[in-house]
Motif scaffolding. Structure first.
Motif, PDB file in Angstrom:
ATOM      1  N   GLU A  14       2.616  15.839  15.455  1.00  0.00           N
ATOM      2  CA  GLU A  14       3.553  16.785  14.820  1.00  0.00           C
ATOM      3  C   GLU A  14       4.536  16.084  13.883  1.00  0.00           C
ATOM      4  OE1 GLU A  14       5.361  15.278  18.598  1.00  0.00           O
ATOM      5  OE2 GLU A  14       3.387  16.083  18.108  1.00  0.00           O
ATOM      6  N   ASP A  15       4.617  14.751  13.957  1.00  0.00           N
ATOM      7  CA  ASP A  15       5.506  13.996  13.069  1.00  0.00           C
ATOM      8  C   ASP A  15       4.881  13.661  11.716  1.00  0.00           C
ATOM      9  OD1 ASP A  15       7.412  14.080  15.042  1.00  0.00           O
ATOM     10  OD2 ASP A  15       7.264  11.956  15.590  1.00  0.00           O
ATOM     11  N   ILE A  16       3.648  14.070  11.503  1.00  0.00           N
ATOM     12  CA  ILE A  16       3.008  13.811  10.207  1.00  0.00           C
ATOM     13  C   ILE A  16       3.804  14.551   9.130  1.00  0.00           C
ATOM     14  CG2 ILE A  16       0.949  14.223   8.798  1.00  0.00           C
ATOM     15  CD1 ILE A  16      -0.704  13.877  11.390  1.00  0.00           C
ATOM     16  N   ASN A  66       0.838  -1.198   0.000  1.00  0.00           N
ATOM     17  CA  ASN A  66       0.000   0.000   0.000  1.00  0.00           C
ATOM     18  C   ASN A  66       0.877   1.254   0.000  1.00  0.00           C
ATOM     19  OD1 ASN A  66      -1.843   2.032   0.276  1.00  0.00           O
ATOM     20  ND2 ASN A  66      -2.613   1.379   2.256  1.00  0.00           N
ATOM     21  N   PRO A  67       1.045   1.885  -1.157  1.00  0.00           N
ATOM     22  CA  PRO A  67       1.835   3.120  -1.205  1.00  0.00           C
ATOM     23  C   PRO A  67       1.145   4.285  -0.497  1.00  0.00           C
ATOM     24  CG  PRO A  67       0.803   2.711  -3.325  1.00  0.00           C
ATOM     25  CD  PRO A  67       0.525   1.496  -2.466  1.00  0.00           C
ATOM     26  N   ASN A  68      -0.133   4.121  -0.143  1.00  0.00           N
ATOM     27  CA  ASN A  68      -0.876   5.182   0.524  1.00  0.00           C
ATOM     28  C   ASN A  68      -1.031   4.928   2.023  1.00  0.00           C
ATOM     29  OD1 ASN A  68      -1.023   5.874  -2.142  1.00  0.00           O
ATOM     30  ND2 ASN A  68      -3.126   6.562  -2.032  1.00  0.00           N
ATOM     31  N   PHE A  69      -0.095   4.163   2.558  1.00  0.00           N
ATOM     32  CA  PHE A  69      -0.025   3.943   4.007  1.00  0.00           C
ATOM     33  C   PHE A  69       0.918   4.990   4.596  1.00  0.00           C
ATOM     34  CE2 PHE A  69       2.223   2.365   7.696  1.00  0.00           C
ATOM     35  CZ  PHE A  69       1.230   1.801   8.479  1.00  0.00           C
ATOM     36  N   VAL A  70       0.491   5.603   5.699  1.00  0.00           N
ATOM     37  CA  VAL A  70       1.338   6.551   6.428  1.00  0.00           C
ATOM     38  C   VAL A  70       1.411   6.066   7.874  1.00  0.00           C
ATOM     39  CG1 VAL A  70       1.658   8.944   7.167  1.00  0.00           C
ATOM     40  CG2 VAL A  70       0.577   8.461   4.950  1.00  0.00           C
ATOM     41  N   PHE A  71       2.621   5.758   8.330  1.00  0.00           N
ATOM     42  CA  PHE A  71       2.754   5.343   9.731  1.00  0.00           C
ATOM     43  C   PHE A  71       2.316   6.513  10.604  1.00  0.00           C
ATOM     44  CE2 PHE A  71       5.088   5.186  13.734  1.00  0.00           C
ATOM     45  CZ  PHE A  71       4.607   3.984  14.217  1.00  0.00           C
ATOM     46  N   PHE A  72       1.442   6.224  11.571  1.00  0.00           N
ATOM     47  CA  PHE A  72       0.866   7.269  12.413  1.00  0.00           C
ATOM     48  C   PHE A  72       0.868   6.834  13.867  1.00  0.00           C
ATOM     49  CE2 PHE A  72      -3.165   9.126  14.218  1.00  0.00           C
ATOM     50  CZ  PHE A  72      -2.690  10.416  14.356  1.00  0.00           C
ATOM     51  N   ASP A  73       1.666   7.526  14.654  1.00  0.00           N
ATOM     52  CA  ASP A  73       1.652   7.357  16.105  1.00  0.00           C
ATOM     53  C   ASP A  73       0.881   8.547  16.660  1.00  0.00           C
ATOM     54  OD1 ASP A  73       2.106   7.274  18.825  1.00  0.00           O
ATOM     55  OD2 ASP A  73       4.267   6.955  18.654  1.00  0.00           O
ATOM     56  N   PHE A  74      -0.319   8.302  17.163  1.00  0.00           N
ATOM     57  CA  PHE A  74      -1.170   9.419  17.584  1.00  0.00           C
ATOM     58  C   PHE A  74      -0.547  10.250  18.702  1.00  0.00           C
ATOM     59  CE2 PHE A  74      -2.806   6.225  20.619  1.00  0.00           C
ATOM     60  CZ  PHE A  74      -2.915   6.972  21.786  1.00  0.00           C
ATOM     61  N   HIS A  75       0.445   9.690  19.403  1.00  0.00           N
ATOM     62  CA  HIS A  75       1.136  10.464  20.438  1.00  0.00           C
ATOM     63  C   HIS A  75       1.972  11.594  19.843  1.00  0.00           C
ATOM     64  CE1 HIS A  75       0.500   6.535  22.489  1.00  0.00           C
ATOM     65  NE2 HIS A  75       0.164   7.335  23.483  1.00  0.00           N
ATOM     66  N   LYS A  76       2.258  11.507  18.536  1.00  0.00           N
ATOM     67  CA  LYS A  76       3.143  12.472  17.885  1.00  0.00           C
ATOM     68  C   LYS A  76       2.528  13.023  16.592  1.00  0.00           C
ATOM     69  CE  LYS A  76       7.079   9.780  19.514  1.00  0.00           C
ATOM     70  NZ  LYS A  76       8.202   8.937  19.090  1.00  0.00           N
ATOM     71  N   ASN A 119      -5.612  17.458  16.987  1.00  0.00           N
ATOM     72  CA  ASN A 119      -4.413  18.160  16.496  1.00  0.00           C
ATOM     73  C   ASN A 119      -3.974  17.601  15.151  1.00  0.00           C
ATOM     74  OD1 ASN A 119      -4.288  19.867  18.684  1.00  0.00           O
ATOM     75  ND2 ASN A 119      -2.798  18.643  19.792  1.00  0.00           N
ATOM     76  N   ALA A 120      -3.988  16.285  15.026  1.00  0.00           N
ATOM     77  CA  ALA A 120      -3.612  15.659  13.748  1.00  0.00           C
ATOM     78  C   ALA A 120      -4.558  16.112  12.645  1.00  0.00           C
ATOM     79  CB  ALA A 120      -3.623  14.136  13.874  1.00  0.00           C
ATOM     80  N   ALA A 121      -5.865  16.106  12.928  1.00  0.00           N
ATOM     81  CA  ALA A 121      -6.846  16.534  11.924  1.00  0.00           C
ATOM     82  C   ALA A 121      -6.610  17.977  11.516  1.00  0.00           C
ATOM     83  CB  ALA A 121      -8.265  16.354  12.469  1.00  0.00           C
ATOM     84  N   LYS A 122      -6.310  18.824  12.481  1.00  0.00           N
ATOM     85  CA  LYS A 122      -6.077  20.243  12.173  1.00  0.00           C
ATOM     86  C   LYS A 122      -4.786  20.447  11.377  1.00  0.00           C
ATOM     87  CE  LYS A 122      -8.778  21.844  16.069  1.00  0.00           C
ATOM     88  NZ  LYS A 122      -8.749  22.374  17.435  1.00  0.00           N
ATOM     89  N   ILE A 123      -3.836  19.571  11.543  1.00  0.00           N
ATOM     90  CA  ILE A 123      -2.590  19.653  10.768  1.00  0.00           C
ATOM     91  C   ILE A 123      -2.842  19.249   9.318  1.00  0.00           C
ATOM     92  CG2 ILE A 123      -0.320  18.563  10.422  1.00  0.00           C
ATOM     93  CD1 ILE A 123      -0.136  18.435  13.539  1.00  0.00           C
ATOM     94  N   ILE A 124      -3.559  18.161   9.117  1.00  0.00           N
ATOM     95  CA  ILE A 124      -3.706  17.618   7.764  1.00  0.00           C
ATOM     96  C   ILE A 124      -4.934  18.129   7.020  1.00  0.00           C
ATOM     97  CG2 ILE A 124      -2.407  15.544   8.345  1.00  0.00           C
ATOM     98  CD1 ILE A 124      -5.077  14.018   8.452  1.00  0.00           C
ATOM     99  N   GLN A 130       4.130  16.991   3.606  1.00  0.00           N
ATOM    100  CA  GLN A 130       3.368  16.886   2.357  1.00  0.00           C
ATOM    101  C   GLN A 130       1.873  16.720   2.596  1.00  0.00           C
ATOM    102  OE1 GLN A 130       5.405  13.064   1.523  1.00  0.00           O
ATOM    103  NE2 GLN A 130       3.467  12.435   0.615  1.00  0.00           N
ATOM    104  N   PHE A 131       1.487  16.304   3.817  1.00  0.00           N
ATOM    105  CA  PHE A 131       0.077  16.094   4.132  1.00  0.00           C
ATOM    106  C   PHE A 131      -0.540  17.260   4.906  1.00  0.00           C
ATOM    107  CE2 PHE A 131       1.821  11.712   3.860  1.00  0.00           C
ATOM    108  CZ  PHE A 131       1.176  11.365   2.683  1.00  0.00           C
ATOM    109  N   HIS A 132       0.240  18.273   5.225  1.00  0.00           N
ATOM    110  CA  HIS A 132      -0.298  19.423   5.959  1.00  0.00           C
ATOM    111  C   HIS A 132      -1.235  20.210   5.048  1.00  0.00           C
ATOM    112  CE1 HIS A 132       3.185  19.595   9.116  1.00  0.00           C
ATOM    113  NE2 HIS A 132       2.764  18.359   8.879  1.00  0.00           N
ATOM    114  N   ASN A 133      -2.406  20.575   5.582  1.00  0.00           N
ATOM    115  CA  ASN A 133      -3.390  21.373   4.842  1.00  0.00           C
ATOM    116  C   ASN A 133      -3.752  20.694   3.517  1.00  0.00           C
ATOM    117  OD1 ASN A 133      -5.071  23.583   4.355  1.00  0.00           O
ATOM    118  ND2 ASN A 133      -3.458  24.742   3.357  1.00  0.00           N
TER     119      ASN A 133
END
Length: 192
Positions: A90-92, A78-88, A120-125, A95-98
């Protein structure tokens, strides 16, 4: 065939994992959520919702979608997988911001501290307008007791439709930042 009786390939291939607090929606609920994504989204982020991402059968649509997930087993092929640790959040990657106009969220925990990180993650992306106001549509699920908190964090409003999550002890509700008639109908699987 009745949607509630359809076999969902994702559920069949991916047993729930209590270590990651993974509990899947019923096939009928997945169908309801997939329909919301297809109806309202163009480029979508799936935060901790692999069952929704992998239940979309439109390959062309999925080119603009990404699943943000901690469980790396979903990264395979899956090239559209993004590792996501909800604790961080800010590490997104930048390229996915806004970037996303539609975000689906189902955190592994229902507590305020976890929801704050997902918000916070939703507001970043999520997309913002020219005044930097958050304008992405959000669809989420959580317990009724989180109603006011979810409104405060993301402007989410509780809807009539409720998801069925067969192996979860809590009854969740659906929340969205947008209006849709089908979200204001009772899920017949639950009856309320």
């Amino acid at each position: 065939m009745d949607a509630a009786k359809k076999v969902n390939k994702f559920i069949m291939k991916n047993p729930e994992n209590a270590d990651f607090n993974q509990y899947w929606y019923s096939p009928k609920t997945i169908e309801i959520l997939v329909n919301q994504v297809l109806k309202h989204g163009k480029n979508c982020a799936f935060l901790s919702t692999p069952s929704i991402f992998y239940s979309i059968n439109d390959a062309q649509f999925l080119k603009q979608c990404y699943v943000f997930e901690f469980d790396k087993k979903f990264e395979k092929n899956n090239p559209n997988f993004v590792f996501f640790d909800f604790h961080k959040p800010e590490d997104i990657p930048a390229q996915f911001h806004n970037f996303f106009d539609f975000i689906v969220i189902d955190p592994p925990f229902i507590t305020r501290d976890v929801w704050e990180k997902y918000a916070n993650a939703a507001k970043i992306i999520g997309k913002k307008d020219e005044n930097n106001k958050f304008v992405a549509n959000v669809l989420a699920s959580s317990i009724d007791e989180n109603d006011k908190m979810l409104d405060e964090l993301l402007g989410l409003k509780k809807r009539v439709a409720r998801p069925l999550i067969p192996n979860l002890v809590y009854q969740y509700s659906l929340y969205s930042t947008y209006e849709d008639e089908s979200l204001n109908q009772v899920n017949e699987e639950i009856g309320f």
